[in-house]
Design an enzyme around this catalytic site. Sequence first.
Site, PDB file in Angstrom:
ATOM      1  N   CYS A 125       0.828  -1.209   0.000  1.00  0.00           N
ATOM      2  CA  CYS A 125       0.000   0.000   0.000  1.00  0.00           C
ATOM      3  C   CYS A 125       0.861   1.258   0.000  1.00  0.00           C
ATOM      4  O   CYS A 125       0.341   2.369   0.136  1.00  0.00           O
ATOM      5  CB  CYS A 125      -0.961   0.003   1.189  1.00  0.00           C
ATOM      6  SG  CYS A 125      -0.142  -0.068   2.798  1.00  0.00           S
ATOM      7  N   GLU A 172      -1.676   1.530  -4.878  1.00  0.00           N
ATOM      8  CA  GLU A 172      -1.531   0.171  -4.349  1.00  0.00           C
ATOM      9  C   GLU A 172      -0.886  -0.689  -5.426  1.00  0.00           C
ATOM     10  O   GLU A 172      -1.287  -0.641  -6.590  1.00  0.00           O
ATOM     11  CB  GLU A 172      -2.893  -0.403  -3.976  1.00  0.00           C
ATOM     12  CG  GLU A 172      -2.831  -1.696  -3.206  1.00  0.00           C
ATOM     13  CD  GLU A 172      -3.246  -1.519  -1.754  1.00  0.00           C
ATOM     14  OE1 GLU A 172      -3.255  -2.533  -1.045  1.00  0.00           O
ATOM     15  OE2 GLU A 172      -3.540  -0.394  -1.341  1.00  0.00           O
TER      16      GLU A 172
END
Length: 367
Positions: free
Chosen positions: A325, A359
């Site tokens: 992330c 991401e």
Amino acid sequence: MQENSCEYLKHCGSCTLDMPYSEQIDFKKNFIKEHFKDFHNGEIIFFRSPISKFRSRAEFGLYHDDNSLSYTMRRADGGYLKIDKCSIVDEKISVIMPVLLDLLKENQNLKAKLFGVEFITTRDEILIILLYHKDASTIIQELTWLQSKLKVGLIARSKGKKLVFGSSSLNEKLFINGKSYHYVFGDAAFIQPNRNINENMISWVLDHTTDCKDLLELYCGHGNFTIPLSFKFNKVLATEISKASINSALKNCELNGVDNIKFTRLSAEELMEAFLFKRDFRRLQDIDLRSYEFSHILVDPPRAGCDKSVLDFIRNYENIIYISCNPLTLKENLKLLCKTHSVDKFAIFDQFVHTNHIECAVVLKKY
């Protein structure tokens, strides 16, 4: 494609990319290509998100003005912005936001010292969490009335207390590669906030997981990846430090008819000690680590990425699936991982449209 027409776009601090979606995609692709050119010069797949109604979890502040009450977001330039809707949240959240606000305005006890509201949705359900700067146990009667009107799960949090009205858990169903998967999780669980992208992430991982024997997974949560991947592997060992997440993961195995996963509540560091036989753990007394033949390891670490000891550990495995992330910490981690592995597959998942957030997922194979 309809672009973001939110009336608060230029002022709200949530959606920070004020540009057409095609330009957002180019911006994120170019960022990744530039930062990862030393590790991967092959194809990078980009998974688009719906540009509205995609966010299944959202939190808003509340502004009190005499007898009035308004939702707020943090302004891009500081301070707070009063809003009455949000274009990126799940449709169920959009529908219930004004209903909840009107009910709160009716009752002085309910709205007094209420400073925030969180909404969590699944495909069919919604849970509302009210955040108080007072002891919510003094308004149990009012909260019971509110839940009866809303007819959804309701939680009131205040000063370390949690009061539940209705259910505090949610049921989710994901559709991946022609198969449905069922999950249950609690209000405090970490969940992927974009259901469409989450399904794409799991599908991509499944598609690029081959020659499978056994799987080791770190940071497994409630089994988001673990459950679908279990059907490709002989055995799975998955670790997670949250007891609540482990309990949800065990329930999710039952819901999906899975019996080849062992979940254990260990940190990544504790797991390494166990594998090196430096320390015995009671939580592993029914698990024979020597019986596993791991062909793959999957890591989905927090934003800080993996520290050096964890990286040294996962380099022992032939195939590494790394969900990130934070591309900047992924880049730092790859500097070490790519001494023994090469990036075979690379994908970008647009979890948060209209923001700088990116991401990524990579599949690494040992030289």
